[in-house]
Design a protein around this motif. Structure first.
Motif, PDB file in Angstrom:
ATOM      1  N   SER A  25     -38.803  30.805  -8.898  1.00  0.00           N
ATOM      2  CA  SER A  25     -37.777  31.800  -8.572  1.00  0.00           C
ATOM      3  C   SER A  25     -37.280  31.656  -7.139  1.00  0.00           C
ATOM      4  CB  SER A  25     -38.324  33.205  -8.798  1.00  0.00           C
ATOM      5  OG  SER A  25     -39.459  33.430  -7.976  1.00  0.00           O
ATOM      6  N   ASP A  26     -38.075  31.013  -6.281  1.00  0.00           N
ATOM      7  CA  ASP A  26     -37.688  30.832  -4.881  1.00  0.00           C
ATOM      8  C   ASP A  26     -36.961  29.521  -4.637  1.00  0.00           C
ATOM      9  OD1 ASP A  26     -38.865  33.241  -4.302  1.00  0.00           O
ATOM     10  OD2 ASP A  26     -40.794  32.339  -3.734  1.00  0.00           O
ATOM     11  N   VAL A  27     -37.035  28.595  -5.579  1.00  0.00           N
ATOM     12  CA  VAL A  27     -36.425  27.271  -5.415  1.00  0.00           C
ATOM     13  C   VAL A  27     -35.184  27.189  -6.286  1.00  0.00           C
ATOM     14  CG1 VAL A  27     -36.775  24.789  -5.688  1.00  0.00           C
ATOM     15  CG2 VAL A  27     -38.649  26.228  -4.912  1.00  0.00           C
ATOM     16  N   THR A  28     -34.093  26.752  -5.713  1.00  0.00           N
ATOM     17  CA  THR A  28     -32.851  26.582  -6.465  1.00  0.00           C
ATOM     18  C   THR A  28     -32.768  25.164  -7.030  1.00  0.00           C
ATOM     19  OG1 THR A  28     -31.591  25.850  -4.531  1.00  0.00           O
ATOM     20  CG2 THR A  28     -31.708  28.231  -4.945  1.00  0.00           C
ATOM     21  N   VAL A  29     -31.837  24.978  -7.944  1.00  0.00           N
ATOM     22  CA  VAL A  29     -31.620  23.641  -8.503  1.00  0.00           C
ATOM     23  C   VAL A  29     -31.155  22.687  -7.416  1.00  0.00           C
ATOM     24  CG1 VAL A  29     -30.292  22.324 -10.193  1.00  0.00           C
ATOM     25  CG2 VAL A  29     -31.103  24.604 -10.779  1.00  0.00           C
ATOM     26  N   ALA A  30     -30.346  23.190  -6.477  1.00  0.00           N
ATOM     27  CA  ALA A  30     -29.892  22.346  -5.373  1.00  0.00           C
ATOM     28  C   ALA A  30     -31.069  21.889  -4.510  1.00  0.00           C
ATOM     29  CB  ALA A  30     -28.877  23.109  -4.526  1.00  0.00           C
ATOM     30  N   ASP A  31     -32.038  22.783  -4.246  1.00  0.00           N
ATOM     31  CA  ASP A  31     -33.227  22.399  -3.476  1.00  0.00           C
ATOM     32  C   ASP A  31     -34.028  21.340  -4.226  1.00  0.00           C
ATOM     33  OD1 ASP A  31     -32.520  24.224  -1.555  1.00  0.00           O
ATOM     34  OD2 ASP A  31     -33.781  25.822  -2.371  1.00  0.00           O
ATOM     35  N   LEU A  32     -34.187  21.536  -5.520  1.00  0.00           N
ATOM     36  CA  LEU A  32     -34.948  20.582  -6.333  1.00  0.00           C
ATOM     37  C   LEU A  32     -34.310  19.201  -6.286  1.00  0.00           C
ATOM     38  CD1 LEU A  32     -37.195  20.108  -8.593  1.00  0.00           C
ATOM     39  CD2 LEU A  32     -35.319  20.490 -10.190  1.00  0.00           C
ATOM     40  N   ILE A  33     -32.996  19.139  -6.486  1.00  0.00           N
ATOM     41  CA  ILE A  33     -32.304  17.846  -6.498  1.00  0.00           C
ATOM     42  C   ILE A  33     -32.329  17.209  -5.115  1.00  0.00           C
ATOM     43  CG2 ILE A  33     -30.043  16.772  -6.825  1.00  0.00           C
ATOM     44  CD1 ILE A  33     -29.547  18.699  -9.096  1.00  0.00           C
ATOM     45  N   ALA A  34     -32.204  18.019  -4.062  1.00  0.00           N
ATOM     46  CA  ALA A  34     -32.282  17.479  -2.703  1.00  0.00           C
ATOM     47  C   ALA A  34     -33.659  16.873  -2.438  1.00  0.00           C
ATOM     48  CB  ALA A  34     -31.980  18.572  -1.692  1.00  0.00           C
ATOM     49  N   PHE A  35     -34.717  17.557  -2.887  1.00  0.00           N
ATOM     50  CA  PHE A  35     -36.074  17.019  -2.736  1.00  0.00           C
ATOM     51  C   PHE A  35     -36.234  15.725  -3.522  1.00  0.00           C
ATOM     52  CE2 PHE A  35     -40.484  16.721  -4.185  1.00  0.00           C
ATOM     53  CZ  PHE A  35     -41.170  16.804  -2.984  1.00  0.00           C
ATOM     54  N   TYR A  36     -35.687  15.687  -4.727  1.00  0.00           N
ATOM     55  CA  TYR A  36     -35.800  14.494  -5.580  1.00  0.00           C
ATOM     56  C   TYR A  36     -35.067  13.305  -4.955  1.00  0.00           C
ATOM     57  CZ  TYR A  36     -35.723  11.772  -9.937  1.00  0.00           C
ATOM     58  OH  TYR A  36     -35.870  10.796 -10.884  1.00  0.00           O
ATOM     59  N   ILE A  37     -33.872  13.539  -4.442  1.00  0.00           N
ATOM     60  CA  ILE A  37     -33.103  12.450  -3.825  1.00  0.00           C
ATOM     61  C   ILE A  37     -33.798  11.952  -2.565  1.00  0.00           C
ATOM     62  CG2 ILE A  37     -30.927  11.896  -2.671  1.00  0.00           C
ATOM     63  CD1 ILE A  37     -29.521  13.773  -4.596  1.00  0.00           C
ATOM     64  N   ASP A  38     -34.335  12.893  -1.778  1.00  0.00           N
ATOM     65  CA  ASP A  38     -34.975  12.510  -0.521  1.00  0.00           C
ATOM     66  C   ASP A  38     -36.237  11.684  -0.752  1.00  0.00           C
ATOM     67  OD1 ASP A  38     -35.609  12.545   2.283  1.00  0.00           O
ATOM     68  OD2 ASP A  38     -37.040  14.140   1.861  1.00  0.00           O
ATOM     69  N   ARG A  39     -37.111  12.152  -1.653  1.00  0.00           N
ATOM     70  CA  ARG A  39     -38.415  11.493  -1.837  1.00  0.00           C
ATOM     71  C   ARG A  39     -38.383  10.363  -2.866  1.00  0.00           C
ATOM     72  NH1 ARG A  39     -42.697  14.433   0.280  1.00  0.00           N
ATOM     73  NH2 ARG A  39     -41.893  15.698   1.994  1.00  0.00           N
ATOM     74  N   ARG A  40     -37.485  10.451  -3.840  1.00  0.00           N
ATOM     75  CA  ARG A  40     -37.512   9.456  -4.922  1.00  0.00           C
ATOM     76  C   ARG A  40     -36.519   8.322  -4.707  1.00  0.00           C
ATOM     77  NH1 ARG A  40     -39.120   6.201  -7.799  1.00  0.00           N
ATOM     78  NH2 ARG A  40     -39.432   6.241 -10.048  1.00  0.00           N
ATOM     79  N   ILE A  41     -35.466   8.560  -3.887  1.00  0.00           N
ATOM     80  CA  ILE A  41     -34.428   7.542  -3.737  1.00  0.00           C
ATOM     81  C   ILE A  41     -34.309   7.088  -2.282  1.00  0.00           C
ATOM     82  CG2 ILE A  41     -31.965   7.049  -4.012  1.00  0.00           C
ATOM     83  CD1 ILE A  41     -31.900   8.967  -6.345  1.00  0.00           C
ATOM     84  N   GLU A  42     -33.960   8.022  -1.389  1.00  0.00           N
ATOM     85  CA  GLU A  42     -33.631   7.616  -0.023  1.00  0.00           C
ATOM     86  C   GLU A  42     -34.859   7.225   0.786  1.00  0.00           C
ATOM     87  OE1 GLU A  42     -31.423  10.843   1.604  1.00  0.00           O
ATOM     88  OE2 GLU A  42     -29.604  10.418   0.416  1.00  0.00           O
ATOM     89  N   ASN A  43     -35.946   7.981   0.676  1.00  0.00           N
ATOM     90  CA  ASN A  43     -37.156   7.699   1.455  1.00  0.00           C
ATOM     91  C   ASN A  43     -38.344   7.469   0.527  1.00  0.00           C
ATOM     92  OD1 ASN A  43     -35.861   8.177   4.057  1.00  0.00           O
ATOM     93  ND2 ASN A  43     -35.835  10.337   3.465  1.00  0.00           N
TER      94      ASN A  43
END
Length: 524
Positions: free
Chosen positions: A72-90
């Motif tokens: 409830s505290d995490v938005t879809v935008a936060d989730l996707i940003a975390f995924y892009i940061d850790r899984r793709i960019e870094n």
């Protein structure tokens, strides 16, 4: 007690006529910095927007560094940003995710579509209804793309119509001039024809496909799993996925493959030679080679169109050599198809094993290499003289339509589907070996193509109970090994029904039945 801080805010400096952002919070990299524009009134709106954007990005960055958050505290935008940061960019390989994502541009495109729909909704609000609504959103995007293509075609039609109208007007003016000068010259009819007008755009002609949203939602589900694995959120949420597309049933016959290869080999068109255009060139022979390799190796599209006769490391390659025949002593050509370059990464879901090249294919590969080809499926008449292999999708689509008509179901993957179908139809070939040749799991092969092994099922049916089979039927023999007669078990205690029968139908009393009687006597 000090005055409460106003927080992050824009600030206008009258001396320099510049707007600034002030961040008084501890740990901020700067307390104040300039936005680069002025105007106390004209720049106020832009300054407030810049301050709001900075604050949102800062808050999002703080949330990305937190762990075990509730959905409830995490938005879809936060989730996707975390995924892009850790899984793709870094991305950093580990035991759970040893390899980086393939086709990252496609993944980023799908994530952008998810962001466009879900935006800042909390994760726990991603319900079945919202997933279904996302399917409608994808359908709306398909209609928008179709409308954009229609508008482009309409522009081309208007351009062609203007060109034709210009020719027709010039001809009519010439005829008028002849009539004014009293010439009786008869002109031949105009060879140009007006372009055919397009039908009005009708969105109802674009069918609603439930499965179109599945690939996007699978990406969202992968992001959720990744976030749980790295403890960004506490637990998973269920992402409702629409059904998969129905498996392809269309396959080529040997006659179909020959027709396509012949049509591609004989096609003549315009290409570029030494920087100059030239007509009547065999511009589709690389597509004929692609079709031949696709049906004989059963490899995936990108493993064929990028193949080289050299070991370049970053692409599939073909190894050819000669060795003596053990029986005749004659030197014969051998070959091995390396579906994966030495520098490429093999993934579990997209297997790419090496395979020995059939003799009928080796002979053609040797001839192509001796002709000076490096990439068998590369277009040889590029305008800029490139020799790098490219995408054969458009060229093969043209061949499919010219060979089978505009309404054909044929696609490039049909080659692989047909190769698997042909191999599975041969009852002498074991299915695990066929799966290894094609680079797919035995489970996938059996699930998709086992229907073509009806002979094997018939053999099993005969082996179960055929009395005329050598050694008799399998089940018949096993049944004879058992004794169907039931023996009397003298050690078995009589059941309650047996006791009732021996007691002439009277039910035997139990302690539970006696307890109420004692309580009644005590009460009396």
């Amino acid at each position: 007690m000090g005055r409460k801080s106003d927080g992050i805010r824009p600030w206008y400096d009258k001396k320099t006529d510049k707007w600034h952002i002030i961040d008084p919070e501890p740990g901020a990299p700067k307390y104040r910095w300039s936005l680069g524009f002025g105007g106390e009134k004209s720049g106020a709106s832009a300054a407030h927007k810049a301050a709001d954007k900075y604050e949102q990005e800062k808050r999002a960055g703080g949330r990305l560094s937190m762990t075990r958050q509730t959905t409830s505290d995490v938005t879809v935008a936060d989730l996707i940003a975390f995924y892009i940061d850790r899984r793709i960019e870094n991305f950093v390989p580990d035991d759970d995710y040893p390899n980086e994502l393939v086709r990252q541009e496609d993944v980023l495109g799908r994530l952008a579509v998810l962001l466009e729909f879900f935006e800042d909704l909390p994760l726990d609000s991603v319900s079945r209804v919202r997933c279904l609504d996302f399917g409608k959103f994808v359908h709306t995007r398909e209609i928008a793309r179709a409308k954009a293509l229609y508008d482009r075609q309409q522009e081309i039609y208007q351009e062609k119509l203007a060109v034709f109208q210009k020719k027709a007007n010039a001809r009519q003016k010439f005829i008028t001039d002849l009539a004014e000068r009293r010439h009786s010259r008869v002109l031949p009819p105009l060879r140009s024809r007006p372009p055919l007008p397009l039908e009005p755009f009708n969105p109802a002609t674009i069918p609603y496909r439930r499965s179109a949203a599945r690939r996007y939602l699978e990406e969202l589900s992968a992001a959720v799993t990744f976030a749980v694995t790295y403890e960004f959120i506490r637990h998973k949420i269920h992402i409702h996925l629409p059904p998969k597309y129905e498996p392809r049933k269309h396959s080529f016959t040997l006659t179909d493959v020959r027709r396509m290869i012949r049509a591609a080999w004989r096609h003549k068109g315009m290409g570029w030679v030494d920087g100059k255009p030239k007509k009547d060139l065999p511009t589709r022979r690389h597509l004929a080679r692609f079709a031949f390799l696709a049906i004989t190796t059963g490899s995936r599209k990108d493993k064929i169109e990028r193949v080289s006769f050299r070991n370049e490391g970053d692409r599939p390659w073909i190894d050819l050599w000669q060795e003596a025949d053990p029986e005749t002593g004659e030197m014969i050509w051998k070959g091995r198809y390396h579906r994966l370059g030495e520098d490429e990464i093999e993934h579990k879901t997209k297997q790419a094993p090496d395979l020995p090249i059939p003799h009928i294919v080796v002979k053609r590969l040797v001839r192509w290499r001796d002709e000076g080809l490096i990439y068998p499926c590369a277009y040889p008449y590029h305008r800029q003289g490139k020799e790098e292999p490219g995408n054969v999708k458009d060229g093969m689509k043209a061949i499919f339509e010219e060979t089978f008509g505009d309404d054909t179901e044929s696609v490039i993957h049909t080659f692989r589907h047909s190769a698997a179908t042909w191999l599975c139809a041969d009852k002498q070939l074991p299915l695990p070996s066929v799966a290894a040749w094609l680079g797919m799991s035995t489970e996938t092969l059996v699930k998709t193509y086992a229907k073509h092994r009806e002979e094997d099922l018939q053999k099993i049916a005969e082996a179960i109970s055929d009395p005329n089979r050598k050694g008799k039927g399998v089940h018949s023999a096993k049944l004879r090994e058992t004794n169907p007669k039931r023996g009397k078990n003298v050690r078995q205690k009589p059941t309650e029904n047996d006791r009732m029968e021996m007691d002439k139908g009277r039910r035997e009393s139990t302690r539970l039945d006696k307890r109420p009687e004692k309580s009644k006597r005590g009460a009396a």
